[in-house]
Design an enzyme around this catalytic site. Structure first.
Site, PDB file in Angstrom:
ATOM      1  N   GLU A  11     -11.172  -0.856  -2.612  1.00 38.49           N
ATOM      2  CA  GLU A  11     -12.038  -1.567  -3.544  1.00 38.49           C
ATOM      3  C   GLU A  11     -13.032  -0.631  -4.225  1.00 38.49           C
ATOM      4  O   GLU A  11     -13.458   0.365  -3.641  1.00 38.49           O
ATOM      5  CB  GLU A  11     -12.797  -2.672  -2.800  1.00 38.49           C
ATOM      6  CG  GLU A  11     -11.868  -3.728  -2.243  1.00 38.49           C
ATOM      7  CD  GLU A  11     -12.537  -4.644  -1.229  1.00 38.49           C
ATOM      8  OE1 GLU A  11     -12.067  -5.786  -1.084  1.00 38.49           O
ATOM      9  OE2 GLU A  11     -13.506  -4.216  -0.584  1.00 38.49           O
ATOM     10  N   ASP A  36      -7.658  -4.689   9.502  1.00 36.75           N
ATOM     11  CA  ASP A  36      -6.945  -3.425   9.699  1.00 36.75           C
ATOM     12  C   ASP A  36      -6.303  -3.414  11.084  1.00 36.75           C
ATOM     13  O   ASP A  36      -6.980  -3.213  12.091  1.00 36.75           O
ATOM     14  CB  ASP A  36      -7.906  -2.239   9.572  1.00 36.75           C
ATOM     15  CG  ASP A  36      -8.281  -1.950   8.132  1.00 36.75           C
ATOM     16  OD1 ASP A  36      -7.745  -2.631   7.258  1.00 36.75           O
ATOM     17  OD2 ASP A  36      -9.104  -1.049   7.902  1.00 36.75           O
ATOM     18  N   ASP A  59       0.841  -1.186   0.000  1.00 41.08           N
ATOM     19  CA  ASP A  59       0.000   0.000   0.000  1.00 41.08           C
ATOM     20  C   ASP A  59       0.880   1.241   0.000  1.00 41.08           C
ATOM     21  O   ASP A  59       1.782   1.366   0.825  1.00 41.08           O
ATOM     22  CB  ASP A  59      -0.870   0.024   1.256  1.00 41.08           C
ATOM     23  CG  ASP A  59      -2.047  -0.911   1.150  1.00 41.08           C
ATOM     24  OD1 ASP A  59      -2.950  -0.644   0.361  1.00 41.08           O
ATOM     25  OD2 ASP A  59      -2.053  -1.929   1.861  1.00 41.08           O
ATOM     26  N   THR A 113     -11.578 -10.888  -4.838  1.00 36.73           N
ATOM     27  CA  THR A 113     -11.235 -11.532  -3.568  1.00 36.73           C
ATOM     28  C   THR A 113     -12.070 -12.786  -3.324  1.00 36.73           C
ATOM     29  O   THR A 113     -12.876 -13.178  -4.149  1.00 36.73           O
ATOM     30  CB  THR A 113     -11.445 -10.556  -2.396  1.00 36.73           C
ATOM     31  OG1 THR A 113     -12.821 -10.183  -2.343  1.00 36.73           O
ATOM     32  CG2 THR A 113     -10.606  -9.305  -2.574  1.00 36.73           C
ATOM     33  N   ARG A 148      -1.279 -12.757   4.148  1.00 43.36           N
ATOM     34  CA  ARG A 148      -0.395 -11.628   4.127  1.00 43.36           C
ATOM     35  C   ARG A 148       0.904 -12.061   4.755  1.00 43.36           C
ATOM     36  O   ARG A 148       0.958 -13.058   5.456  1.00 43.36           O
ATOM     37  CB  ARG A 148      -1.043 -10.473   4.923  1.00 43.36           C
ATOM     38  CG  ARG A 148      -0.152  -9.301   5.222  1.00 43.36           C
ATOM     39  CD  ARG A 148      -0.823  -8.286   6.088  1.00 43.36           C
ATOM     40  NE  ARG A 148      -2.190  -7.933   5.825  1.00 43.36           N
ATOM     41  CZ  ARG A 148      -2.598  -7.014   4.954  1.00 43.36           C
ATOM     42  NH1 ARG A 148      -1.702  -6.355   4.244  1.00 43.36           N
ATOM     43  NH2 ARG A 148      -3.871  -6.767   4.799  1.00 43.36           N
ATOM     44  N   GLU A 156      -7.256 -12.764  -5.008  1.00 41.33           N
ATOM     45  CA  GLU A 156      -6.692 -12.650  -3.659  1.00 41.33           C
ATOM     46  C   GLU A 156      -7.500 -13.547  -2.742  1.00 41.33           C
ATOM     47  O   GLU A 156      -8.675 -13.812  -3.001  1.00 41.33           O
ATOM     48  CB  GLU A 156      -6.779 -11.220  -3.122  1.00 41.33           C
ATOM     49  CG  GLU A 156      -5.986 -10.195  -3.877  1.00 41.33           C
ATOM     50  CD  GLU A 156      -6.131  -8.799  -3.277  1.00 41.33           C
ATOM     51  OE1 GLU A 156      -6.793  -8.674  -2.212  1.00 41.33           O
ATOM     52  OE2 GLU A 156      -5.591  -7.856  -3.858  1.00 41.33           O
ATOM     53  N   ASN A 157      -6.872 -13.998  -1.647  1.00 40.17           N
ATOM     54  CA  ASN A 157      -7.662 -14.640  -0.597  1.00 40.17           C
ATOM     55  C   ASN A 157      -8.208 -13.547   0.322  1.00 40.17           C
ATOM     56  O   ASN A 157      -7.544 -12.550   0.586  1.00 40.17           O
ATOM     57  CB  ASN A 157      -6.850 -15.677   0.179  1.00 40.17           C
ATOM     58  CG  ASN A 157      -5.524 -15.158   0.704  1.00 40.17           C
ATOM     59  OD1 ASN A 157      -4.770 -14.509  -0.016  1.00 40.17           O
ATOM     60  ND2 ASN A 157      -5.228 -15.453   1.953  1.00 40.17           N
ATOM     61  N   ALA A 158      -9.429 -13.751   0.788  1.00 38.47           N
ATOM     62  CA  ALA A 158     -10.084 -12.722   1.589  1.00 38.47           C
ATOM     63  C   ALA A 158      -9.653 -12.754   3.047  1.00 38.47           C
ATOM     64  O   ALA A 158      -9.611 -11.724   3.713  1.00 38.47           O
ATOM     65  CB  ALA A 158     -11.605 -12.885   1.509  1.00 38.47           C
ATOM     66  N   LEU A 159      -9.364 -13.942   3.562  1.00 35.88           N
ATOM     67  CA  LEU A 159      -8.925 -14.112   4.941  1.00 35.88           C
ATOM     68  C   LEU A 159      -7.621 -14.898   4.977  1.00 35.88           C
ATOM     69  O   LEU A 159      -7.352 -15.692   4.073  1.00 35.88           O
ATOM     70  CB  LEU A 159      -9.985 -14.868   5.751  1.00 35.88           C
ATOM     71  CG  LEU A 159     -11.308 -14.142   6.019  1.00 35.88           C
ATOM     72  CD1 LEU A 159     -12.299 -15.075   6.687  1.00 35.88           C
ATOM     73  CD2 LEU A 159     -11.066 -12.911   6.885  1.00 35.88           C
ATOM     74  N   HIS A 201     -20.088 -12.386  -0.845  1.00 32.72           N
ATOM     75  CA  HIS A 201     -20.669 -13.701  -1.137  1.00 32.72           C
ATOM     76  C   HIS A 201     -21.863 -14.055  -0.262  1.00 32.72           C
ATOM     77  O   HIS A 201     -22.538 -15.052  -0.513  1.00 32.72           O
ATOM     78  CB  HIS A 201     -19.601 -14.778  -0.957  1.00 32.72           C
ATOM     79  CG  HIS A 201     -19.040 -14.838   0.434  1.00 32.72           C
ATOM     80  ND1 HIS A 201     -19.664 -15.516   1.448  1.00 32.72           N
ATOM     81  CD2 HIS A 201     -17.926 -14.275   0.978  1.00 32.72           C
ATOM     82  CE1 HIS A 201     -18.955 -15.389   2.562  1.00 32.72           C
ATOM     83  NE2 HIS A 201     -17.898 -14.632   2.303  1.00 32.72           N
ATOM     84  N   HIS A 257      -7.652   5.487   0.476  1.00 30.77           N
ATOM     85  CA  HIS A 257      -8.617   5.259   1.540  1.00 30.77           C
ATOM     86  C   HIS A 257      -7.936   5.296   2.902  1.00 30.77           C
ATOM     87  O   HIS A 257      -6.710   5.247   3.007  1.00 30.77           O
ATOM     88  CB  HIS A 257      -9.310   3.906   1.353  1.00 30.77           C
ATOM     89  CG  HIS A 257      -8.368   2.743   1.382  1.00 30.77           C
ATOM     90  ND1 HIS A 257      -7.514   2.435   0.337  1.00 30.77           N
ATOM     91  CD2 HIS A 257      -8.126   1.787   2.328  1.00 30.77           C
ATOM     92  CE1 HIS A 257      -6.805   1.367   0.634  1.00 30.77           C
ATOM     93  NE2 HIS A 257      -7.147   0.963   1.840  1.00 30.77           N
ATOM     94  N   LYS A 311      -9.482  -3.442  -7.759  1.00 32.15           N
ATOM     95  CA  LYS A 311      -9.987  -4.518  -6.907  1.00 32.15           C
ATOM     96  C   LYS A 311     -11.495  -4.382  -6.701  1.00 32.15           C
ATOM     97  O   LYS A 311     -12.011  -3.307  -6.440  1.00 32.15           O
ATOM     98  CB  LYS A 311      -9.292  -4.527  -5.551  1.00 32.15           C
ATOM     99  CG  LYS A 311      -9.646  -5.792  -4.785  1.00 32.15           C
ATOM    100  CD  LYS A 311      -9.129  -5.914  -3.361  1.00 32.15           C
ATOM    101  CE  LYS A 311      -7.912  -5.181  -2.990  1.00 32.15           C
ATOM    102  NZ  LYS A 311      -7.507  -5.543  -1.611  1.00 32.15           N
TER     103      LYS A 311
END
Length: 580
Positions: A286, A202, A154, A446, A522, A484-487, A404, A194, A399
């Site tokens: 996003e 975060d 970022d 994601t 990450r 990307e993976n979300a978690l 879902h 953002h 992104k």
């Protein structure tokens, strides 16, 4: 006394270090630890929430695959160097050169999917320096040796242009990019317009630039607003995109000036080290409205969220659109019967399946306007980004959130409140893909790691079906798809799902096409734990092999075992660091 390098990397990789502001959030650490410790085997009772990645990633070029790679010893030597760096706190030399594939997104077919890894959110400090430099250096070398293509980072608007409009401090990013170049890692740079803080994962707080905050104080309608008057400061309202509300400049001009300054400052790295620019377009980077804010417990999964169109600029646009449609009475407000953030679709007259307002003439008008405003926002910023980075050798990406939950309902309420006009009767992702295609941009999506049965079925979650719909939309629009993976997930079960999804293997038929890239969430403590690291190395190698991975899977796994053995001292010390 200096902290041992292995403890430094433990901190760098996942333990949030408080910023000077003293305002931090441990959400990501908690989520990561629980994901790592609780996962044992595929469990139908697993419940996951969508991670709004704050757009932080990184990834080096993967080495040649086990089937075609040079002798293992070359790679073993690389990791040995990294281990010594962790253990002795000595500055690590660059990894030995191996022939790595270059480029940000992959247009070739059947040659595997390059893996990038997201950097920690606080990789650059509030003092504009690299956070825990020695640990960062050793970490990047370990990732390079594992075959990672590069990293995603970022580039925070709230750090670089923090003090004054038009005054940019690139200090920490210049150093971090040089580190990536030193280790031969490619970089996906996220233009993060953002706020960091308030979303899933975060772990630090980085607000918008101070001077932007001052303007919001003068004019609160610069912030997104819900029907109850609650302001959201994560990202400026797109309703004021083209108005000179920021000290004589429009928000879009500010975003363009920032990107232009980035280009001019790092022109020597564009196309070589920096291979992709991901343009932030909303909360968590996003393209969406901040319809499900977790901050202060406003929204909880799997609530439907709320429309964000009640600042004066959005309402002015709505009024004009209604008058143009000959329905002036529709222009005074958004839906008044759409429930609250934590309702479910059937709780509300607007989203219910039978006779719901979403499927009425008014609903079609409002949702068409609301979603088109988001598309126009993306179009405006991409026009600027494309002209700024034209002929620089970098790719542009955007992104889109993987929303879902309640996907199995007729109205798809959470997608609608976020600005995606996707229902059982309408494809809301094709217009987004077509907009990106006009600018030659990559569609980054994601929740690639999720399976339908892992999610709460009473909320009709269907991440696999959603990913399939998005993939088909990108194929129809002829736009590259990245994931990307979300978690955070470290288990083979999630890795296998990513492998399958990235190969675009739906219903057992995927042809030769693949995702152009995958970004792994990450770099943190859990990634460097012994078992997780071994699985990660195997995963990276399988991704690199692409659709030919099955031909040499055992060889890939044997080589991964060598990596695990070589890095054992590192992961043992990292585990100790986690305990303290």
């Amino acid at each position: 006394m200096a902290m041992r390098i292995t403890h430094q990397i433990g901190a760098l990789a996942g333990t949030p270090t408080p910023l000077e502001t003293g305002n931090t959030n441990s959400a990501e650490t908690t989520a990561t630890v629980s994901a790592a410790s609780a996962w044992k085997s595929p469990a139908s009772s697993l419940r996951c929430k969508v991670q709004k990645s704050d757009a932080v990633d990184f990834g080096p070029s993967p080495p040649l695959s086990p089937c075609r790679s040079p002798v293992l010893g070359a790679t073993r030597a690389d990791l040995s160097v990294a281990c010594r760096a962790f253990a002795t706190e000595v500055e690590a030399p660059p990894a030995r050169d191996i022939e790595y594939r270059t480029g940000g997104a992959q247009d070739k077919k059947g040659e595997g999917v390059p893996v990038y890894v997201m950097m920690p959110l606080d990789s650059v400090t509030m003092n504009n320096s690299v956070n825990r430099r020695k640990a960062m250096n050793a970490s990047l070398q370990a990732l390079k040796s594992a075959g990672v293509e590069g990293i995603m980072m970022d580039v925070w608007w709230g750090l670089v242009e923090r003090e004054a409009a038009g005054s940019y401090n690139w200090g920490g990013y210049a150093e971090l990019l040089e580190l990536a170049k030193k280790h031969g890692l490619k970089v996906q740079a996220v233009m993060s317009f953002h706020q960091c803080g308030g979303n899933v994962g975060d772990s630090v707080t980085i607000p918008l630039p101070k001077w932007v905050g001052e303007e919001i104080e003068k004019d609160p309608d610069l912030a997104y607003t819900d029907q109850w008057g609650r302001r959201n400061h994560e990202y400026l309202s797109l309703g004021c995109d083209t108005l000179p509300v920021l000290k004589g400049r429009t928000p879009v001009q500010c975003y363009a000036d920032f990107m232009r300054a980035f280009r001019d400052n790092f022109n020597h790295l564009l196309g070589d080290t920096i291979v992709e620019i991901q343009v932030g377009m909303g909360p968590a980077g996003e393209l969406r409205y901040p319809s499900y804010p977790e901050q202060n417990g406003i929204w909880r999964f799997p609530g439907i969220g709320a429309f964000q169109c009640y600042d004066k600029y959005m309402l002015s646009s709505l009024k004009a659109a209604a008058e143009a449609a000959g329905k002036s009475k529709w222009g005074s407000t958004g839906p008044t019967d759409a429930g609250e953030y934590n309702n479910w679709p059937e709780d509300t007259p607007f989203f219910r399946k039978e006779g719901g307002g979403w499927n009425s003439s008014y609903g079609e008008f409002f949702l068409g306007w609301y979603s088109q405003m988001l598309l126009d926002h993306g179009d405006r910023i991409l026009m600027s980004a494309k002209s700024i980075f034209e002929n620089s050798g970098v790719k542009i990406s955007v992104k889109v959130a993987g929303i879902h939950w309640h996907y199995g309902t007729r109205s798809h309420a959470p997608e609608l409140t976020a600005g995606y006009y996707n229902t059982r009767l309408r494809d809301g992702y094709l217009p987004i893909a077509q907009m990106l295609a006009r600018h030659g941009a990559i569609f980054n999506f994601t929740c690639i790691e999720m399976r339908d049965h892992e999610q709460p079925q009473d909320a009709l979650c269907a991440p696999q079906k959603l990913v399939k719909q998005v993939a088909l939309a990108t194929q129809k629009a002829r736009v590259p798809l990245a994931g990307e993976n979300a978690l955070p997930r470290y288990d083979d079960y999630a890795h296998e799902q990513i492998l399958q999804a990235s190969s675009l293997n739906f219903d057992g038929n995927s042809g030769e096409s693949e995702m152009c890239a995958f970004t792994y969430l990450r770099m943190n403590q859990q990634l460097f734990q012994a078992d997780n690291w071994g699985r990660f190395v195997t995963f990276v190698k399988k991704m690199k092999e692409g659709k030919g991975a099955n031909k040499c899977r055992e060889q890939v796994e044997r080589e991964a075992e060598h990596f695990v053995h070589i890095t054992e001292p590192l992961v043992q010390e990292a585990a100790v660091a986690l305990m303290h």
